[in-house]
Design a protein around this motif. Structure first.
Motif, mmCIF file in Angstrom:
data_model
loop_
_atom_site.group_PDB
_atom_site.id
_atom_site.type_symbol
_atom_site.label_atom_id
_atom_site.label_comp_id
_atom_site.label_asym_id
_atom_site.label_seq_id
_atom_site.Cartn_x
_atom_site.Cartn_y
_atom_site.Cartn_z
ATOM 1 N N SER A 1 41.331 42.302 23.520
ATOM 2 C CA SER A 1 40.530 42.912 24.587
ATOM 3 C C SER A 1 40.302 41.902 25.703
ATOM 4 C CB SER A 1 39.178 43.396 24.039
ATOM 5 O OG SER A 1 38.331 42.291 23.749
ATOM 6 N N ARG A 2 39.727 42.375 26.799
ATOM 7 C CA ARG A 2 39.454 41.521 27.955
ATOM 8 C C ARG A 2 38.439 40.429 27.621
ATOM 9 N NH1 ARG A 2 36.839 43.835 31.805
ATOM 10 N NH2 ARG A 2 37.900 43.061 33.672
ATOM 11 N N ASN A 3 37.600 40.679 26.637
ATOM 12 C CA ASN A 3 36.566 39.707 26.279
ATOM 13 C C ASN A 3 36.864 38.976 24.974
ATOM 14 O OD1 ASN A 3 34.865 40.315 28.551
ATOM 15 N ND2 ASN A 3 34.292 42.215 27.517
ATOM 16 N N THR B 1 40.505 46.115 40.553
ATOM 17 C CA THR B 1 40.187 45.698 39.198
ATOM 18 C C THR B 1 39.107 44.621 39.198
ATOM 19 O OG1 THR B 1 42.436 46.136 38.451
ATOM 20 C CG2 THR B 1 41.136 44.667 37.085
ATOM 21 N N ILE C 1 35.341 38.716 33.166
ATOM 22 C CA ILE C 1 35.691 38.859 31.751
ATOM 23 C C ILE C 1 35.019 37.757 30.948
ATOM 24 C CG2 ILE C 1 37.914 39.923 32.275
ATOM 25 C CD1 ILE C 1 39.234 37.218 31.627
ATOM 26 N N HIS D 1 46.437 38.762 33.720
ATOM 27 C CA HIS D 1 46.922 39.611 32.630
ATOM 28 C C HIS D 1 45.748 40.114 31.787
ATOM 29 C CE1 HIS D 1 51.217 39.547 32.987
ATOM 30 N NE2 HIS D 1 51.351 38.244 32.813
ATOM 31 N N VAL D 2 44.834 39.202 31.457
ATOM 32 C CA VAL D 2 43.696 39.578 30.619
ATOM 33 C C VAL D 2 42.793 40.567 31.354
ATOM 34 C CG1 VAL D 2 41.662 38.730 29.393
ATOM 35 C CG2 VAL D 2 43.761 37.355 29.409
ATOM 36 N N ALA D 3 42.432 40.257 32.594
ATOM 37 C CA ALA D 3 41.514 41.104 33.359
ATOM 38 C C ALA D 3 42.096 42.478 33.643
ATOM 39 C CB ALA D 3 41.148 40.408 34.670
ATOM 40 N N ASN D 4 43.402 42.551 33.827
ATOM 41 C CA ASN D 4 44.055 43.839 34.073
ATOM 42 C C ASN D 4 44.226 44.665 32.802
ATOM 43 O OD1 ASN D 4 44.373 43.514 36.857
ATOM 44 N ND2 ASN D 4 46.317 42.445 36.621
ATOM 45 N N GLY D 5 43.889 44.088 31.638
ATOM 46 C CA GLY D 5 44.049 44.812 30.372
ATOM 47 C C GLY D 5 45.498 45.025 30.003
ATOM 48 N N ALA E 1 40.162 37.091 24.254
ATOM 49 C CA ALA E 1 41.534 36.707 24.592
ATOM 50 C C ALA E 1 41.781 35.225 24.331
ATOM 51 C CB ALA E 1 41.822 37.034 26.057
#
Length: 309
Positions: free
Chosen positions: A124-126, A307, A103, A155-159, A128
């Motif tokens: 979004s994942r990018n 993921t 990410i 949490h971020v990477a999993n969306g 955060a």
């Protein structure tokens, strides 16, 4: 007081935006009134669109504003240039974990609070934000803090922020939709009001929204608890399983009172409680269950691997 005023001002602005959006959509697509007491009764299409505008609209706007709200509601200070060794370590650790997760580099912030906590938010994942409390930095070892950061990167990477927003939007839509149907039934059918929505409609709709809202929150909180197991597995992946277990055990030792975060960030903190009404309304599983899942390796490791892999 500042937090309350910010909350009220933000929600008022959101309601004004959504009201304008509803009138524009209604006019462009010719949806008409949501209900006609003298004619066709409930316009289900118009009512569903109205519910979706307010249900999804509020959730999506909150997501878009989440970083801005987080910084102001807890006073989080983004680290632009590290001022000390601890800040350099934070940035380096988050950067390394973000690369592992595939990410973009999140903003990293510190907020002043004696409680041991951290949270992630962003649209979004990018795009955060990962924030940690001064209490976490003061009371956790580097290994434990590394695991907490891995949890938040998970949490971020999993969306999770986006997914929770969509789930919240769906349940909000159906709460508003069915509450208005109940309101119409009570006002028009039971109270025999033929002159348009009256006090019976507004009162019944309000009560129905409260009841349906409680039921909907059970669904949202169930999903929130499942995310925590996945995020714990991410922390174990990025920092090491024993470090993640140690971090949760540290939380347990220091958990005499629930950590406090604004409601919009509670679900993405490392620790948190739901309502005192019971387990159904908890945003996080009990720490003992999270620790046991990590020790047994029975979290959601497969989902995390797919993921990140």
């Amino acid at each position: 007081m500042k937090r309350i005023l910010l909350f009220l001002a933000t929600n008022l602005a959101v309601m004004l935006i959504l009201t304008v959006a509803w009138f524009v959509i209604s006019s462009v697509f010719g949806l008409g009134s949501t209900m006609d007491y003298r004619g066709g009764g409930i316009n289900y299409t118009s009512t569903l669109v109205l519910a979706a505008v307010f249900g999804f609209g509020g959730s999506l706007i909150s997501l878009m504003m989440s970083k801005w709200m987080a910084k102001r509601s807890v006073g989080a200070q983004v680290i632009v240039q590290p001022g000390n060794e601890a800040e350099r370590w934070l940035l380096q650790t988050v950067e390394r974990q973000a690369k592992q997760a595939g990410i973009g580099m999140p903003e990293v912030a510190i907020y002043d609070s004696p409680e041991i906590n951290a949270f992630a938010t962003g649209a979004s994942r990018n795009n955060a934000l990962v924030a940690v409390s001064t209490g976490l930095l003061a009371n956790m070892t580097r290994d434990e803090a590394e695991a907490v950061l891995g949890h938040e990167i998970g949490h971020v990477a999993n969306g999770d922020m986006i997914t929770l927003t969509l789930i919240q939007g769906v349940v909000n839509t159906f709460v508003i939709f069915f509450a208005r149907i109940v309101g119409y039934f009570v006002d028009r059918v039971l109270l025999k009001n033929e002159n348009g929505p009256g006090i019976g409609f507004f009162l019944a709709t309000f009560i129905a929204e409260m009841v349906f809202g409680v039921l909907a929150s059970i669904i949202v909180m169930w999903f929130s608890r499942q995310r925590e197991f996945r995020a714990d597995e991410a922390g174990a992946r990025f920092a090491g399983r024993q470090k993640m277990i140690a971090a949760l055990e540290r939380l347990k030792l220091n958990y005499e009172t629930p950590a406090q975060l604004p409601s919009q960030m509670t679900a993405f903190g490392i620790s948190g409680h739901g309502s005192t009404l019971g387990r159904l309304f908890m945003s996080h599983p009990p720490l003992d269950e999270r620790i046991a899942a990590l020790r047994a390796g029975t979290g959601s490791g497969q989902a995390v691997t797919s993921t990140f892999g």
